[in-house]
Structure formats: C-alpha cells, structure tokens
Write an enzyme that holds these catalytic residues in place. Structure first.
Site, short mmCIF file in Angstrom:
data_model
loop_
_atom_site.label_atom_id
_atom_site.label_comp_id
_atom_site.label_asym_id
_atom_site.label_seq_id
_atom_site.Cartn_x
_atom_site.Cartn_y
_atom_site.Cartn_z
N TYR A 100 0.85 -1.20 0.00
CA TYR A 100 0.00 0.00 0.00
C TYR A 100 0.88 1.25 0.00
O TYR A 100 0.61 2.21 -0.71
CB TYR A 100 -0.91 0.02 1.23
CG TYR A 100 -1.94 -1.08 1.23
CD1 TYR A 100 -3.14 -0.94 0.53
CD2 TYR A 100 -1.73 -2.25 1.93
CE1 TYR A 100 -4.10 -1.95 0.53
CE2 TYR A 100 -2.67 -3.26 1.93
CZ TYR A 100 -3.86 -3.10 1.24
OH TYR A 100 -4.79 -4.11 1.23
N ASN A 128 -12.32 -1.74 -4.83
CA ASN A 128 -12.12 -2.13 -6.23
C ASN A 128 -13.34 -2.94 -6.68
O ASN A 128 -13.60 -4.02 -6.14
CB ASN A 128 -10.84 -2.96 -6.36
CG ASN A 128 -10.69 -3.62 -7.71
OD1 ASN A 128 -11.31 -3.24 -8.70
ND2 ASN A 128 -9.84 -4.64 -7.76
N CYS A 136 -6.23 -6.37 -7.13
CA CYS A 136 -6.02 -5.84 -5.78
C CYS A 136 -5.45 -6.91 -4.85
O CYS A 136 -4.87 -6.58 -3.81
CB CYS A 136 -7.31 -5.26 -5.23
SG CYS A 136 -8.72 -6.36 -5.29
N HIS A 137 -5.56 -8.18 -5.22
CA HIS A 137 -5.01 -9.26 -4.40
C HIS A 137 -3.47 -9.23 -4.38
O HIS A 137 -2.87 -9.84 -3.51
CB HIS A 137 -5.51 -10.63 -4.89
CG HIS A 137 -5.15 -10.95 -6.31
ND1 HIS A 137 -5.91 -10.47 -7.38
CD2 HIS A 137 -4.14 -11.67 -6.85
CE1 HIS A 137 -5.36 -10.90 -8.50
NE2 HIS A 137 -4.29 -11.62 -8.21
N GLU A 163 -0.70 -17.57 -8.95
CA GLU A 163 0.15 -16.74 -9.80
C GLU A 163 1.65 -16.99 -9.55
O GLU A 163 2.49 -16.36 -10.18
CB GLU A 163 -0.17 -15.27 -9.59
CG GLU A 163 -1.56 -14.90 -10.09
CD GLU A 163 -1.87 -13.43 -9.95
OE1 GLU A 163 -0.97 -12.63 -9.60
OE2 GLU A 163 -3.02 -13.06 -10.22
#
Length: 179
Positions: A100, A128, A136-137, A163
C-alpha cells in the site's frame, strides 16, 4: 440498465456486472462491498458479448495463463482518486506484489504531491469493483503482511499461490482485516 451474470471459479461464485458494453463489476460471493457500485436495477443476461469475453479471459486465467487486462473493456465505477489507484493496480505484473505504501508513493508522484496516505490508498483498493481482473489481491501491507482483501484472506492466498507468489515469505495477520 445494468446486466449481470455469474461465473463459477476456483475461489467461488463470481457475479459480473456490465453496462452493456464494458465490465463495471466482478465480485466474489460474500465479498465485502459486494456490488456496492453497481446500480440496483439489474437484469440477468448471460449472452452479452462482454460477459462472453470476460468468462473466456477468466477461463484462461484460472487455467494458468496470464491474459492481458487490456484485452477487456473495463469501466469500474468510482471517483477520480479511486480510478488512479485502480490504474496502478493494473500495472502490477502477474506473480508480483506491491505494498500500500509503494502505491501511495507512486500516486503522490503521479499527482505531483509530497506524499499520500496509505490508508486512503487502502480504502480505494478495498472498494475495487472488478476483483481478480484489477488485481487488488497483489497488494500487501508493510513487511509482506496479507491484510485488507475484501474477498477474504483465503482467496487472496489462493490467487497469489496460483500466480506463483512465494507465500511462505508472507505474514498472515493474527487479526484478519478487510478495508
């Protein structure tokens, strides 16, 4: 008029929303702020071309491919500040994470300001409206803390693992939060 359809994914049932041309929302079932930005009047319509494209994109993503966000017509509903934050999210590569605080620094530089609040950035990220596609993850708290995912920390962990992120190096907070 807004249209909706659903998609069954490995992280749960997803609801997709469209204005007829672009995707305006994608929420995981039981997600905090579920469909909060889409107008209440919605009609179920599974065969909209945008829904067909998004479902194919999601099929590829969950099959382990890395489809480009730019392949989809996206129109998330939100103010100028949130739009700027969501644009930064779209630039986070697959398998990578950002904090962040790092987003706050990027945003401050973009807006020619001396600084930016990480909390304000977190609020925009938490709202989001197009989960998974606008990634956003991939955003972490300070020192790799897994905090602030409106879809649930379990889903965030699944997506990051999917991912290829080395999640064993990340810190799961004792008290789970969602902004």
């Amino acid at each position: 008029m807004y249209y909706i359809t659903t998609y069954l994914s490995p992280v749960g049932l997803m609801t997709l929303a469209s204005d007829g041309e672009a995707l305006v929302g994608l929420w995981i079932e039981n997600q905090k702020y579920f469909a909060s930005t889409a107008p209440v009047e919605r009609l179920e319509k599974d065969d909209l071309p945008v829904f067909i494209s998004v479902k194919k994109w999601l099929d590829r993503y969950f099959a382990g491919e890395n489809p480009k966000i730019s392949e989809l017509p996206l129109a998330p509903i939100g103010g100028e500040f949130r739009q700027k934050v969501w644009e930064i999210l779209c630039d986070i590569p697959y398998g990578e994470t950002i904090t962040y605080g790092e987003i706050a620094k990027k945003l401050a530089a973009t807006m020619n300001k001396p600084g930016m609040s990480s909390q304000a950035v977190g609020g925009a990220i938490g709202h989001n409206p197009i989960s998974v596609i606008i990634p956003c993850h991939r955003v972490l708290g300070a020192k790799g803390s897994l905090t602030g995912y409106a879809g649930g920390i379990d889903k965030k962990l699944w997506l990051l693992t999917h991912e290829g992120v080395a999640i064993e190096k990340l810190a799961v907070p004792a008290k789970v939060t969602a902004l």
